[in-house]
Design a protein around this motif. Structure first.
Motif, PDB file in Angstrom:
ATOM      1  N   GLU A 160       0.782  -1.156   0.173  1.00 15.23           N
ATOM      2  CA  GLU A 160      -0.046   0.017   0.076  1.00 15.23           C
ATOM      3  C   GLU A 160       0.737   1.345  -0.070  1.00 15.23           C
ATOM      4  N   GLU A 161       1.822   1.318   0.657  1.00 17.19           N
ATOM      5  CA  GLU A 161       2.914   2.348   0.717  1.00 17.19           C
ATOM      6  C   GLU A 161       3.290   2.666  -0.581  1.00 17.19           C
ATOM      7  N   LEU A 162       3.908   1.714  -1.138  1.00 14.64           N
ATOM      8  CA  LEU A 162       4.380   1.765  -2.657  1.00 14.64           C
ATOM      9  C   LEU A 162       3.402   2.199  -3.807  1.00 14.64           C
ATOM     10  N   LYS A 163       2.085   1.874  -3.439  1.00 13.05           N
ATOM     11  CA  LYS A 163       1.167   2.312  -4.527  1.00 13.05           C
ATOM     12  C   LYS A 163       0.865   3.683  -4.236  1.00 13.05           C
ATOM     13  N   LYS A 164       0.768   4.146  -2.897  1.00 13.44           N
ATOM     14  CA  LYS A 164       0.552   5.389  -2.503  1.00 13.44           C
ATOM     15  C   LYS A 164       1.616   6.275  -3.140  1.00 13.44           C
ATOM     16  N   GLU A 165       2.856   6.033  -3.212  1.00 13.91           N
ATOM     17  CA  GLU A 165       4.002   6.896  -3.665  1.00 13.91           C
ATOM     18  C   GLU A 165       4.192   6.781  -5.041  1.00 13.91           C
ATOM     19  N   ASN A 166       3.359   5.686  -5.701  1.00 13.35           N
ATOM     20  CA  ASN A 166       3.577   5.471  -7.063  1.00 13.35           C
ATOM     21  C   ASN A 166       5.307   5.055  -7.355  1.00 13.35           C
ATOM     22  N   LEU A 167       5.515   4.157  -6.439  1.00 12.32           N
ATOM     23  CA  LEU A 167       7.257   3.731  -6.512  1.00 12.32           C
ATOM     24  C   LEU A 167       7.327   2.163  -6.531  1.00 12.32           C
ATOM     25  N   LYS A 168       6.113   1.588  -6.888  1.00  9.98           N
ATOM     26  CA  LYS A 168       6.426  -0.030  -6.623  1.00  9.98           C
ATOM     27  C   LYS A 168       7.208  -0.536  -7.654  1.00  9.98           C
ATOM     28  N   HIS A 169       7.180  -0.209  -8.773  1.00  8.80           N
ATOM     29  CA  HIS A 169       8.066  -0.840  -9.891  1.00  8.80           C
ATOM     30  C   HIS A 169       9.520  -0.388  -9.517  1.00  8.80           C
ATOM     31  N   LEU A 170       9.914   0.742  -9.186  1.00  2.00           N
ATOM     32  CA  LEU A 170      11.077   1.376  -8.971  1.00  2.00           C
ATOM     33  C   LEU A 170      11.700   0.740  -7.924  1.00  2.00           C
ATOM     34  N   PHE A 171      11.051   0.315  -6.847  1.00  2.00           N
ATOM     35  CA  PHE A 171      11.380  -0.129  -5.677  1.00  2.00           C
ATOM     36  C   PHE A 171      11.832  -1.676  -5.746  1.00  2.00           C
ATOM     37  N   ILE A 172      10.871  -2.309  -6.672  1.00  2.00           N
ATOM     38  CA  ILE A 172      11.249  -3.694  -6.910  1.00  2.00           C
ATOM     39  C   ILE A 172      12.247  -3.914  -7.744  1.00  2.00           C
ATOM     40  N   GLU A 173      12.153  -3.113  -8.778  1.00  2.00           N
ATOM     41  CA  GLU A 173      13.472  -3.508  -9.619  1.00  2.00           C
ATOM     42  C   GLU A 173      14.640  -3.102  -9.150  1.00  2.00           C
TER      43      GLU A 173
END
Length: 776
Positions: free
Chosen positions: A361-374
């Motif tokens: 949820e934190e990653l989606k809120k900040e729009n950073l999921k793909h960047l964090f995972i990659e």
């Protein structure tokens, strides 16, 4: 009176006819029968017990071969089976009597009838190999105590004040099954008072005589033998409970005991112990009202790596996952439970190590999921976890001893979380957005920078250290009284609740026996405490006439606990402590009971028979609704599960048999995991068609993504995380009390326990990941 209807009762009374309590036993066994009928039973017993001199000659009466058999100087012509029957009858009656003679003739007639009936070909029902029995692991069994089948007159008083004469069918310390004279409908959950009239008259004990005990009606039903009420005890009357407990214990040899209760209880205990030993999830206990919510976690050999992976800069990073701010956000999403995904990794910068963690949820809120995972995937310590969060209040489900005190830390528990590591290469981004930012500096908001919280304990579910508290070496004279025997000795070491003593003369003290200690030397030091007649139980014996003792009563415990605590506090340098092997922690049984709430996914247990692996038992908690629904598809049997989702399309060969063969070849530990995509299609007559797929079944990532999106829209997809691990059979000492009872009353059930449990060598843990992957 038709004696044929009472043959089993008459057989029971035959060996008791010369006993002093024969009349009492006759009244109990023929409870409710008239005085004249009881008199006729006595006459019948007298007739059957009369000596007999008649010869039994079966040569012209049967087609089987007969032989000469001598019994008490009388030559009979019998078949081998008739000879065995006569031997058994003489043993029952004590001599050759009319009853023994008639028993043999009845046996011969029964054999004739059995031979005259043409054998009917048995139709063996087709057994579905996917159906497994469901066992309860979280200790919420509906029947919480053993039943004894016992008939006794009672009076039932309903909420409206009306009284009904009834009788017990079976009794336990937690409930009753009551038989009424006629069928009637009552409101479920109403409170009913019970007056145990017959028991009160028989025993004249104030705990039961004239007492109206409150029960709650949980079920009522018409059965073949009458109309019954099922009642749960609601009264808080320890004296009554203790009376019933002692009554069952002292009479279980006379009446039929519900041995299947002990069988199921023993099996559940052993499976629960094995599951806790092999549980890959890490239980974490929280207090949502604290500014540092994480209270403690529970570790075993299977989940300890999670704790290691959450260490950075020589500090435990798990408290940051449950910071006050983060936990508040999680609780807002819990309805009432939360399941999400947590990602974490560390990176080095200028010789300093930094730890990053983020929830889905934190990653989606900040729009950073793909960047964090990659970016995280490039790090060697990249980890991905399934996190659950739910309310949890500790309540003891069993009775504990005086020294097994509830830890004060348990009072602070408000929530339970679990962390389960999942394969990082199975992360599916079906909702990846192309407008995500690419600046790595944006990930700094997920770095653990807060002030390091205080020490958070990690307790071991299976510790090497068995002692509960520190012991202190000390030499002091004592006097010991065991029954009428009195002897002297000395203290070797002590704790606030136990002693190790050495006696001056060789003595034999039985294990668990109650003794009394007078602390002769220590009494001289204290005017505040009376240190005589302190009651202890003998726990075990050692060499050189030494014995280990544990305090036996509450008064004795309070006295010695306070005295020794003050003595140690006032003389800190005088007593030499015997160090514990490990850090001091709460009583192990309490920790394992607290851990039961973490057993909420689905578990399947694999046993090996004739070198072939088979799923034989399963456990799915009622709180795991999605998994319960999936594994109950096309299963009509109550208390069973259907693992079709794991076995269709020959799936078990790939996810069970092949991994088991591989581990036996390589001789390494078994830890196989995968993602299973279960397609559920409703066909005719509410029947479901199940198709399961693994990642390798899709031609490409795009093909898999398309399949997921199509079935997501049709709402017919469930995604499971599957983990297969080795487990060890627990020590049968865990169920020693249950095994002892089974060995007395149902030896075959005791053997069945050992055979079932010892063959289990692997465990499957299934977690539902549908919402986390589909984003629903």
């Amino acid at each position: 009176m038709d004696f044929k209807a009472y043959q089993s009762q008459i057989r029971t009374l035959i060996p008791l006819r010369n006993k002093a309590d024969f009349s009492t036993m006759l009244d109990k066994i023929f409870f409710g029968e008239s005085t004249s009928d009881k008199f006729l039973v006595k006459m019948e017993l007298s007739r059957l017990a009369k000596p007999c001199s008649r010869i039994i000659d079966l040569r012209e009466k049967v087609t089987d071969d007969t032989q000469q058999f001598m019994h008490q100087e009388i030559m009979h012509y019998l078949t081998p089976s008739a000879d065995k029957e006569l031997t058994a009858a003489i043993k029952l009656y004590g001599e050759y009597t009319i009853g023994a003679y008639e028993q043999v003739l009845e046996h011969v007639q029964k054999v004739k009838q059995e031979k005259s009936i043409k054998p009917v070909a048995k139709i063996t029902p087709e057994v579905d190999p996917n159906i497994t029995e469901n066992i309860q692991l979280n200790n919420h069994s509906k029947q919480s105590a053993a039943r004894m089948f016992f008939v006794s007159k009672i009076t039932v008083i309903l909420e409206d004040g009306s009284e009904h004469q009834a009788s017990t069918s079976n009794i336990s310390i937690t409930g009753l099954k009551v038989k009424l004279s006629e069928k009637s409908n009552y409101l479920d959950d109403q409170f009913i008072k019970v007056d145990f009239t017959a028991l009160g008259n028989d025993y004249k004990d104030k705990a039961i005589t004239g007492q109206n005990i409150t029960y709650r009606l949980v079920k009522q039903q018409q059965e073949k033998t009458g109309f019954y009420l099922y009642l749960n005890l609601e009264d808080d009357k320890p004296a009554f409970v203790n009376f019933i407990k002692l009554f069952i214990r002292s009479n279980q040899h006379k009446y039929k005991l519900d041995v299947h209760y002990y069988f199921h209880l023993a099996r559940e205990k052993l499976i629960r112990t094995s599951t806790l030993m092999g549980l890959s999830s890490l239980p974490l206990y929280l207090n949502a009202a604290h500014n540092s919510p994480l209270i403690f976690s529970l570790r075993n050999q299977a989940n300890k790596e999670i704790i290691n992976d959450w260490r950075c800069d020589n500090a435990n990073q798990l408290p940051f996952l449950f910071s006050e701010k983060r936990l508040a956000a999680m609780l807002n999403m819990a309805q009432p439970t939360l399941a999400t995904t947590v990602y974490c990794f560390t990176y080095m910068s200028e010789g300093e190590e930094f730890f990053l963690s983020a929830t889905e949820e934190e990653l989606k809120k900040e729009n950073l999921k793909h960047l964090f995972i990659e970016y995280g995937r490039t790090k060697p310590n990249w980890r991905c976890y399934h996190l659950t969060l739910q309310k949890n209040i500790y309540e003891a489900k069993k009775t504990y001893g005086l020294t097994d005190i509830k830890p004060s830390i348990f009072n602070d528990i408000t929530h339970l979380a679990t962390l389960t590591e999942i394969a990082t290469n199975e992360i599916i981004e079906i909702d990846h957005r192309s407008d995500e930012k690419r600046d790595l500096n944006l990930l700094n908001i997920f770095v653990h920078r807060e002030k390091q919280p205080g020490f958070v304990p990690v307790y071991d579910l299976f510790p090497d250290e068995l002692r509960k508290e520190e012991r202190y070496s000390f030499n002091s004279v004592i006097k010991l009284t065991a029954g009428k025997d009195i002897c002297t000795g000395k203290i070797v070491d002590f704790s606030t609740s136990g002693l190790k003593i050495q006696l001056s003369a060789k003595e034999s003290l039985a294990r668990r026996s109650l003794i009394k200690i007078d602390f002769i030397d220590l009494q001289k030091l204290s005017k505040q405490f009376i240190l005589s007649n302190i009651e202890y139980h003998v726990i075990s014996s050692g060499p050189n006439n030494t014995f280990h003792l544990q305090v036996a009563t509450r008064d004795s415990y309070l006295t010695m606990n306070q005295f020794f605590s003050i003595l140690i506090k006032n003389n800190p340098t005088h007593f030499q402590v015997i160090p514990l092997k490990a850090n001091k922690q709460p009583v192990t049984s309490r920790l394992r009971e607290a851990a039961e709430s973490a057993l909420h996914p689905a578990f399947f247990y694999v046993s090996t028979q004739n070198l072939k692996a088979k799923i034989g038992l399963s456990s799915i908690a009622d709180t795991s609704k999605a998994l319960k629904q999936l594994f109950n598809i096309n299963s009509e049997a109550i208390g069973s599960n259907n693992h079709l989702a794991l076995s269709n399309k020959r799936l078990l060969e790939r996810i069970l048999h092949t991994p088991l063969r591989t581990v036996s070849t390589l001789e390494n530990s078994l830890n196989f995991e995968c993602t299973i995509y279960v397609q559920k299609i409703l066909v005719a007559n509410k029947h479901w068609e199940i198709n399961s797929y693994l990642d390798e079944d899709f031609k490409s990532k795009e093909n898999k993504r398309k399949f997921i999106l199509e079935n997501k829209e049709l709402k017919q997809l469930q995604i499971l995380h599957y983990r297969l691990t080795s487990i060890k059979a627990p020590d049968l000492a865990v169920v020693s009390s249950e095994i002892n009872i089974l060995s007395c009353y149902a030896k075959h059930l005791g053997q069945r326990i050992e055979e079932e449990i010892l063959k289990i060598n692997a465990m499957i843990q299934v977690i539902d990941r549908t919402k986390q992957i589909l984003g629903d």
